[in-house]
Design a protein around this motif. Structure first.
Motif, PDB file in Angstrom:
ATOM      1  N   LYS A  44       5.870  27.371   5.527  1.00 30.96           N
ATOM      2  CA  LYS A  44       4.703  27.797   5.081  1.00 30.96           C
ATOM      3  C   LYS A  44       5.228  27.663   3.461  1.00 30.96           C
ATOM      4  O   LYS A  44       4.372  27.191   2.660  1.00 30.96           O
ATOM      5  CB  LYS A  44       4.377  29.213   5.465  1.00 30.96           C
ATOM      6  CG  LYS A  44       3.341  29.714   4.726  1.00 30.96           C
ATOM      7  CD  LYS A  44       3.086  31.173   5.129  1.00 30.96           C
ATOM      8  CE  LYS A  44       2.025  31.687   4.020  1.00 30.96           C
ATOM      9  NZ  LYS A  44       2.069  33.258   4.447  1.00 30.96           N
ATOM     10  N   SER A  45       6.404  28.095   3.111  1.00 33.77           N
ATOM     11  CA  SER A  45       6.768  28.450   1.881  1.00 33.77           C
ATOM     12  C   SER A  45       6.842  26.874   1.044  1.00 33.77           C
ATOM     13  O   SER A  45       6.571  26.833   0.048  1.00 33.77           O
ATOM     14  CB  SER A  45       8.128  28.969   1.655  1.00 33.77           C
ATOM     15  OG  SER A  45       9.198  28.401   2.219  1.00 33.77           O
TER      16      SER A  45
ATOM     17  N   GLN B  56       3.165  25.965   0.491  1.00 28.06           N
ATOM     18  CA  GLN B  56       2.351  26.527  -0.498  1.00 28.06           C
ATOM     19  C   GLN B  56       1.713  25.653  -1.415  1.00 28.06           C
ATOM     20  O   GLN B  56       2.265  25.182  -2.391  1.00 28.06           O
ATOM     21  CB  GLN B  56       2.994  27.804  -1.002  1.00 28.06           C
ATOM     22  CG  GLN B  56       2.213  29.144  -1.150  1.00 28.06           C
ATOM     23  CD  GLN B  56       1.627  29.696  -0.038  1.00 28.06           C
ATOM     24  OE1 GLN B  56       2.525  29.888   0.945  1.00 28.06           O
ATOM     25  NE2 GLN B  56       0.481  29.855   0.047  1.00 28.06           N
ATOM     26  N   GLY B  57       0.454  26.008  -1.406  1.00 31.71           N
ATOM     27  CA  GLY B  57      -0.359  25.132  -2.722  1.00 31.71           C
ATOM     28  C   GLY B  57      -0.579  23.868  -2.383  1.00 31.71           C
ATOM     29  O   GLY B  57      -1.385  23.062  -3.031  1.00 31.71           O
TER      30      GLY B  57
ATOM     31  N   LYS C 109      -6.108  20.672   1.342  1.00 30.01           N
ATOM     32  CA  LYS C 109      -6.189  21.501   0.177  1.00 30.01           C
ATOM     33  C   LYS C 109      -7.690  21.684  -0.075  1.00 30.01           C
ATOM     34  O   LYS C 109      -8.167  20.606  -0.332  1.00 30.01           O
ATOM     35  CB  LYS C 109      -5.336  21.104  -0.855  1.00 30.01           C
ATOM     36  CG  LYS C 109      -5.273  22.126  -1.898  1.00 30.01           C
ATOM     37  CD  LYS C 109      -4.733  23.308  -1.759  1.00 30.01           C
ATOM     38  CE  LYS C 109      -4.909  24.582  -2.633  1.00 30.01           C
ATOM     39  NZ  LYS C 109      -4.379  26.138  -2.084  1.00 30.01           N
TER      40      LYS C 109
END
Length: 300
Positions: free
Chosen positions: A175-176, A179-180, A201
Motif C-alpha cells: 500500500k505504501s 500510495q497515489g 487512479k
C-alpha cells in the motif's frame, strides 16, 4: 425530490444465499413508476453480475467499482490500468508472496493462493449446507475460483481491478509503495488475511456517480443510495441521502444518514416507504417497519 437511487448489489440489493428479495423487485419497479432513475452500482465486473440482478428493472449500471458506466444500451465510460501498472502490481504480489486476483470486464484471473483462499472462505460461509446447495449458491453468485493466471499476459491491457490478500504487514508495505498511484477502494481484515482492493487512479463508485448524475442532469441533493461495505463510502459521499444496510460495517455507519434492515428483511423496500419515496404495496412486506421511525442494527 428524489430523482435517482443508486444500489450496491452484494449485501444490499441481494443476499448471497437467498438472492434478490421480492420486496426489492417491487421497490425498484415502484421507483421507476414514479419517474425515479434506478442505477445499479457494484464492484463486480460485468460478467459476474448475477442473473436475478440483471433481470431487475433498472436504467443504468455502474460496475467494476466505477471503471465502467452504462446507461440504457450505451457504454458512457470505461477505464483500465495501463499494462505497465498491471505488471507492477502483479510483480509486487510475487515479491511479497500475496494471493492475487485480477479482473477484466469479462473474466476474473486468480493465482493459486487466491483460489485456495476463496474456496476456504466458501466452506466457512456455507457450512451447514449440503454439497449440492453449496454448488447452487456458488453458481448463482457467478464467481467460480479458478487457477487461470496463465492468461495474465494476454489480458494485461484489459485489467481494471487487482485484489491482494496476505499478511497485514506485507499488504501495508505494498500500500505504501502504491500510495497515489492507484485508487485504494478497500483495505480490511478478511478471515486470517488482510485484503487490499485497487482500481485505476481516480476510479471509484463516487466518481462514477458524479459522472452519471452529470449525464442525467440530476443534482446531488436529489439522489439516494444504499450500500453495506467500505467501497460504498465514496458513493455515500456523493448523494443527498446515504442509507446503510443492517449488515453494514461500523465504519460505514458514520457515513450513513440512516440504517435500514438487511436485504433479506426487506430493508430497501422498508426504507423507501418510510421516506415516502414509494407507496407501500397492499400486502405489506416489511414486518419490522415502523412508520416514521428508522431502524438500527444490533452492533453488539
Amino acid at each position: 425530490m428524489t430523482e435517482a437511487v443508486y444500489f450496491d448489489i452484494d449485501g444490499t440489493l441481494r443476499d448471497e444465499v437467498t438472492g434478490v428479495p421480492e420486496s426489492a423487485v417491487f421497490a425498484l419497479k415502484a421507483c421507476r413508476n414514479e419517474g425515479i432513475k434506478v442505477i445499479i452500482c457494484t464492484g463486480r465486473n460485468r460478467a459476474s453480475i448475477q442473473e436475478d440482478v440483471l433481470a431487475l428493472p433498472y436504467d443504468g449500471i455502474i460496475y467494476g467499482g466505477g471503471c465502467y458506466i452504462e446507461y440504457g444500451s450505451e457504454k458512457i465510460f470505461s477505464r483500465q490500468f495501463s499494462s505497465s501498472m498491471t505488471e507492477r502490481l502483479i510483480s509486487l504480489a510475487g515479491e511479497f508472496n500475496l494471493s492475487a486476483a485480477a479482473e477484466t470486464e469479462h473474466s476474473i484471473l486468480m493465482n493459486g493462493g487466491a483460489v485456495e483462499f476463496y474456496k476456504a472462505d466458501a466452506e466457512i460461509k456455507y457450512k451447514g449446507f449440503t454439497e449440492k446447495q453449496r454448488k447452487q449458491i456458488i453458481l448463482k453468485n457467478k464467481i467460480k475460483p479458478e487457477n487461470n493466471f496463465y492468461r495474465f499476459e494476454d489480458e494485461k491491457n484489459n485489467i481494471h481491478k487487482i485484489c491482494l490478500l496476505g499478511d497485514e504487514a506485507e499488504i501495508f508495505k505494498v500500500k505504501s509503495i502504491l500510495q497515489g498511484k492507484a485508487e485504494i477502494v478497500q483495505q480490511t481484515q478478511w478471515r486470517d488475511k488482510f485484503y487490499l482492493e485497487l482500481l485505476p487512479k481516480g476510479c471509484n463508485k463516487g466518481s462514477a456517480l458524479r459522472l452519471m448524475n452529470s449525464r442525467l442532469g440530476i443534482r446531488r441533493e436529489n439522489t439516494l443510495c444504499f450500500g453495506d461495505s467500505e467501497n460504498d463510502i465514496s458513493m455515500m459521499n456523493e448523494v443527498g441521502i446515504a442509507v446503510g444496510m443492517g449488515n453494514c460495517s461500523r465504519k460505514l455507519i458514520k457515513y450513513s444518514n440512516s440504517v435500514c434492515e438487511t436485504a433479506e428483511n426487506d430493508g430497501i423496500y422498508n426504507e423507501l416507504v418510510r421516506r415516502k419515496i414509494i407507496k407501500p404495496r397492499r400486502e405489506q412486506y416489511g414486518k419490522a417497519m415502523v412508520a416514521g421511525r428508522g431502524y438500527l442494527p444490533n452492533l453488539s
